[in-house]
Design a protein around this motif. Structure first.
Motif, PDB file in Angstrom:
ATOM      1  N   GLY A  98      -9.565  -7.991   2.090  1.00 27.89           N
ATOM      2  CA  GLY A  98      -8.474  -7.034   1.997  1.00 27.89           C
ATOM      3  C   GLY A  98      -7.154  -7.588   2.492  1.00 27.89           C
ATOM      4  O   GLY A  98      -6.966  -8.799   2.653  1.00 27.89           O
ATOM      5  N   CYS A 101      -7.881  -6.829   6.683  1.00 29.18           N
ATOM      6  CA  CYS A 101      -9.270  -6.759   7.136  1.00 29.18           C
ATOM      7  C   CYS A 101     -10.214  -7.246   6.040  1.00 29.18           C
ATOM      8  O   CYS A 101      -9.870  -7.252   4.851  1.00 29.18           O
ATOM      9  CB  CYS A 101      -9.651  -5.320   7.515  1.00 29.18           C
ATOM     10  SG  CYS A 101      -8.650  -4.582   8.829  1.00 29.18           S
ATOM     11  N   GLU A 328      -5.964   0.322   4.630  1.00 29.26           N
ATOM     12  CA  GLU A 328      -6.411  -0.748   3.739  1.00 29.26           C
ATOM     13  C   GLU A 328      -6.461  -0.314   2.278  1.00 29.26           C
ATOM     14  O   GLU A 328      -6.319  -1.143   1.384  1.00 29.26           O
ATOM     15  CB  GLU A 328      -7.796  -1.239   4.172  1.00 29.26           C
ATOM     16  CG  GLU A 328      -7.770  -2.242   5.303  1.00 29.26           C
ATOM     17  CD  GLU A 328      -7.224  -3.595   4.873  1.00 29.26           C
ATOM     18  OE1 GLU A 328      -7.862  -4.275   4.067  1.00 29.26           O
ATOM     19  OE2 GLU A 328      -6.140  -3.960   5.349  1.00 29.26           O
TER      20      GLU A 328
END
Length: 714
Positions: A98, A101, A328
Motif C-alpha cells: 500500500g 502500509c 490506506e
C-alpha cells in the motif's frame, strides 16, 4: 534484566493507549506462557480485557508507567520494508503493497469468518501493525512472536481472547473509571442543537461562527451542546461497534478584544486521544477523502461538498502513525489544514507520511481560507479542493511555479518569521522567530548556564505547541526535567511540594520528549533516533546538548576537526530534509576571562558557523558579580541579517533568564582618574550618568583620586 522481572510476576502484555510501547521481551514471555499451556481456554489466569483485543488503541487505557511517552528510544533492531517483505514471503503470507502500509490477512481472526482478506496493516517505516477487525496493535517484534506461537502450535490464527491484560493498580483503574464516567456524564447531559429553541441555537451558532451549518449536518456528525458551559460536544466513535470512546469540548472565550478564542478539553486526556472525527461516516468504497485540522472544518467541507471528510485529533501538531491504516483505502487525499503558514508546513510534512503521489494540498491564501471561514463567506469549497496542488512535483523549472510561494511569504511575513518567543522579547526582535528547517549553533563559557538558558528557550516554544525533542548527553533527563519544570512553574517546587502534582499535570501535557541516551554517543544512532521521532511524533525542534559528546564514539585515528565537520554536515542535512529546527550546543575554545567570545571562538573549524543559520553566544563577565553580568549575543541571522546583543539577569529562585529592569542597573567598579586621563575612563551605564559624574567630580576628586566602588544608579 527484563526477563528476570517478568519471570518474577510482571505481566506480559500491557494494555495501553499508545501502541508504540509494547516491548518485544514482554510478548516473548507471553509466548512462552502460551506454549507452556497450549492454545486453548485452560490458562491459569482469568482473562481481563475490554473488548476483544490485547492491545487496544481505542479503549481509553492509561499508558504503562514504565513506558513514559516523553522518552524516545530508537528500536533495538530497526526494520526496513525490505526485511518485512522478505519475512512475510518466507511465511507464505500474501500481501498488498500500500501507500504507507503492507496489507495482509489478519492472524487474529478465524479464516472462515474473515470479512476482509487483508485487514491487518504493517507500517513500512516502523513495522508497527494494526488489525482493523479486532483493533489488535503491537510492534514488528510482537508480530513475529505471534507467528512463532501459531507455527509452534500448528494453528491458523491466534485469538486475542487468550492474551492476558495488564493488571492496573488501584490508582490507575480509578483514573480510568473516572474518565469513562466523565465521558458518559457529559454525553448524557448534552443535547442536539435541534432540540433547543431557535434563538438559543442561533446564539450558539453565532458564538462558534457556524451559522451556515445546518442542524442536520451537526446531527449527522453527532455534535451536541453541553448547556452548563455552553460548549460544543464533539464525539469520538470508534471500534468495531462504533461506540463512544471519548469526546472533545469546544468552548468560546472573549479575551476583551474583538477576537474570540476557542479552548479545547479532551476526555480522555489529549495524550491518548487517537481518533479521526467523522471516520464512522466513511464508506468502504470511498476512494477520495479530505483531511482537516478541526472538527468544525470537517463539518463545513462535508456540508458544502458531500466529500468524505475527517479531522485530525490534534490539529496541525501531529499525525500519529497509528492512524495511517484508516487512510490506506483512499487513492486521493486532500490536506486542507487551515489558512496560515503553519498549516501549510504541516500539510507538506504529513503528505510524506501518507505518500506524496496520492496527496494534494490546499495552499493558504486570500481566496483560500480555512473551510469554516470559506463556508461563512460563501466561497466555493468544492472548487478549492478540485484545484488543490499535487504534493509531489517532478521538478521546478521556472519562476511561474514559485510565484505563489513567494507571494505567500510576502503576504504572511509575520508567520514566515516563525513562532515568537514570549519570555524573550529581545530575542524575538532580533531573530524574528523560530523557523523550521534551520540550524542554530549556541555556545558560551563553561558554567555560564548554557543548558539552563536553552531549556527555557525550548520550553517557551514548547508551550506554544512546538513539538520538542531533547538530546541531553551531559546531564540526566531527570535533572533536566526538574530544571524545566521549575522554569515552567517559575518557583522552587521543593519548597512547595503540595503544588507539585498541579504543575506536573500541566507540564505533562506539553509536546516534550527526551532521548534516553547519556554520555558519549555514536552520531548514526542519534540521527536514527531523531528521524524516528520526527516520523512518530512530528518533532519540530531538536536540541542537542552537546556536540562534543557526539565525537567520543568515533574512530580515534580520524582527525577531530574533520569528524566535527562531518557531524555538523549531518545535522545540517537532517534539518533541511525533515524541515525540523536543530539547536546544537557547542563548547567554545578556551579564552581569557576578561575577553568576550566571538563567532571564531566556537570549537573546531569554521564549518559550524558557516552551516548554521543562527549563531548565539551567551556572554559572561566572570570578574563581575552584580546583575547584568550575562548577555546574549546574536552574531549571525541568515533570515534577515539582524544581529545584536542584550543583557539578561538570572533569577535563581525560578532558574529563568530575563532582561534586567530598566533604571535598576548597577554600575560595576569605577575608578576616578585625573582630568588629563579622563578620556580613558571606563564608562559603565548610560551617557547621562557619565556626564553627571564628570560634572560633580570637581578639583577635590581630582586631587584625592580615591576609587568609588559599587555605585548604583538611581
Amino acid at each position: 534484566m527484563w526477563t528476570r522481572l517478568l519471570q518474577r510476576g510482571t505481566t506480559s502484555i500491557t494494555q495501553v493507549v499508545n501502541p508504540t510501547f509494547l516491548h518485544q521481551r514482554q510478548l516473548s514471555f507471553l509466548c512462552r506462557r502460551i506454549l507452556s499451556y497450549g492454545i486453548d481456554n485452560r490458562l491459569p489466569c482469568p482473562v481481563r480485557l475490554s473488548g476483544t483485543c490485547f492491545f487496544h488503541a481505542d479503549c481509553g487505557k492509561r499508558a504503562f508507567k514504565k513506558d513514559d511517552k516523553s522518552t524516545v528510544e530508537f528500536p533495538v533492531s530497526p526494520v526496513s520494508v525490505t526485511d518485512i517483505k522478505q519475512y512475510i514471503r518466507s511465511r507464505d503470507i500474501p500481501f498488498h503493497d500500500g501507500y504507507s502500509c503492507l496489507h495482509i490477512p489478519s492472524i487474529f481472526v478465524d479464516p472462515s469468518v474473515r470479512k476482509d482478506n487483508l485487514s491487518l496493516f504493517i507500517n513500512k517505516t516502523t513495522g508497527q501493525f494494526l488489525c482493523k477487525d479486532t483493533l489488535v496493535e503491537g510492534s514488528w517484534e510482537d508480530f513475529q512472536d505471534c507467528l512463532e506461537v501459531m507455527n509452534r502450535e500448528g494453528q491458523d490464527f491466534l485469538s486475542p481472547h487468550l492474551l492476558l491484560g495488564y493488571s492496573d493498580t488501584v490508582e490507575e483503574q480509578e483514573e480510568i473509571d473516572r474518565e469513562l464516567r466523565e465521558v458518559q456524564r457529559i454525553w448524557a447531559s448534552s443535547v442536539p442543537l435541534s432540540d433547543i429553541s431557535e434563538d438559543e441555537a442561533l446564539l450558539i451558532k453565532t458564538m462558534f461562527q457556524i451559522t451556515k451549518v445546518s442542524n442536520a449536518t451537526l446531527k449527522k456528525f453527532g455534535v451536541r451542546l453541553f448547556k452548563p458551559t455552553k460548549s460544543l460536544v464533539l464525539p469520538w466513535f470508534g471500534g468495531p461497534d462504533c461506540s463512544l470512546r471519548g469526546l472533545k469540548l469546544l468552548s468560546a472565550q472573549n479575551t476583551g478584544t474583538d477576537k474570540v478564542t476557542y479552548n479545547e478539553a479532551m476526555f480522555p486526556k489529549s495524550t491518548s486521544y487517537y481518533n479521526l472525527f467523522g471516520l464512522p461516516l466513511i464508506d468502504s468504497k470511498d476512494s477520495e477523502i479530505v483531511l482537516t485540522a478541526s472538527e468544525l472544518d470537517t463539518v463545513a467541507v462535508s456540508q458544502a461538498t458531500g466529500l468524505p471528510t475527517v479531522a485530525l485529533p490534534r490539529g496541525v501538531s501531529t499525525l500519529p502513525p497509528t492512524l495511517l491504516p484508516y487512510l490506506e483505502q483512499f487513492k486521493r487525499v486532500t490536506l486542507w489544514l487551515g489558512g496560515d503558514i503553519r498549516s501549510w508546513e504541516a500539510s507538506k510534512l504529513f503528505s510524506r507520511k501518507l505518500g506524496l503521489r496520492r496527496c494534494s494540498l490546499v495552499r493558504p491564501g486570500q481566496f483560500q481560507p480555512c473551510p469554516m471561514e470559506g463556508l461563512a463567506q460563501g466561497t466555493n469549497l468544492g472548487r478549492i479542493i478540485k484545484n488543490a496542488i499535487p504534493a509531489a512535483h517532478k521538478s521546478i523549472v521556472s519562476f511561474k511555479q514559485l510565484r505563489e510561494d513567494v507571494f505567500g511569504e510576502l503576504l504572511n511575513k509575520e508567520q514566515v518569521a516563525g513562532v515568537k518567543w514570549t519570555r524573550f522579547p529581545e530575542l524575538k526582535r532580533i531573530l524574528k522567530g523560530h523557523r523550521k528547517g534551520e540550524l542554530t549553533v549556541f555556545t558560551g563559557p563553561t558554567g555560564s548556564g548554557k543548558t539552563t538558558f536553552i531549556s527555557e528557550v525550548a520550553l517557551d516554544l514548547c508551550m506554544q505547541g512546538v513539538n520538542t525533542l531533547w538530546g541531553s548527553f551531559e546531564i540526566h533527563n531527570v535533572r533536566l526535567a526538574k530544571i524545566m519544570l521549575t522554569q515552567f512553574a517559575r518557583q522552587r517546587l521543593e519548597e512547595n511540594l503540595e503544588q507539585y502534582d498541579f504543575w506536573a499535570d500541566k507540564f505533562e501535557e506539553l509536546p516534550l520528549y527526551f532521548m534516553t541516551f547519556h554520555g558519549q554517543q555514536n552520531i548514526k544512532t542519534v540521527l536514527d533516533t531523531m528521524q524516528h521521532s520526527v516520523y512518530l511524533y512530528d518533532i519540530n525542534h531538536v536540541v542537542i546538548d552537546n556536540l562534543q559528546f557526539m565525537m567520543g564514539q568515533e574512530n580515534v585515528s580520524v582527525d577531530k576537526f574533520a569528524l566535527q565537520d562531518h557531524i555538523i554536515g549531518a545535522f545540517r542535512a537532517f534539518a533541511t530534509n525533515t524541515s525540523c529546527h536543530v539547536t546544537l550546543i557547542i563548547h567554545p575554545r578556551k579564552e581569557e576571562d576578561d575577553r568576550d567570545l566571538q563567532t571564531a571562538s566556537i570549537f573546531g573549524s569554521a564549518k559550524a558557523s558557516q552551516e548554521a543559520d543562527n549563531v548565539l553566544i551567551l556572554q559572561e563577565k566572570k570578574l563581575v558579580t552584580c546583575p547584568g553580568r550575562r548577555s546574549l549575543q546574536v552574531t549571525k541571522n541568515r533570515f534577515d541579517g539582524d544581529v545584536g546583543i542584550f543583557p539578561m539577569d538570572f533569577i535563581k529562585t525560578s532558574l529563568t533568564f530575563s532582561a534586567p529592569v530598566k533604571g535598576k542597573q548597577k554600575i560595576k567598579k569605577v575608578v576616578l582618574k585625573p582630568e588629563k586621563e579622563s578620556e580613558n575612563d571606563e564608562e559603565v551605564g548610560t551617557k547621562e550618568e557619565v556626564k553627571k559624574e564628570k560634572a560633580t567630580r570637581g578639583s577635590k576628586a581630582a586631587k584625592s583620586q580615591r576609587p568609588v566602588e559599587n555605585q548604583a544608579t538611581e
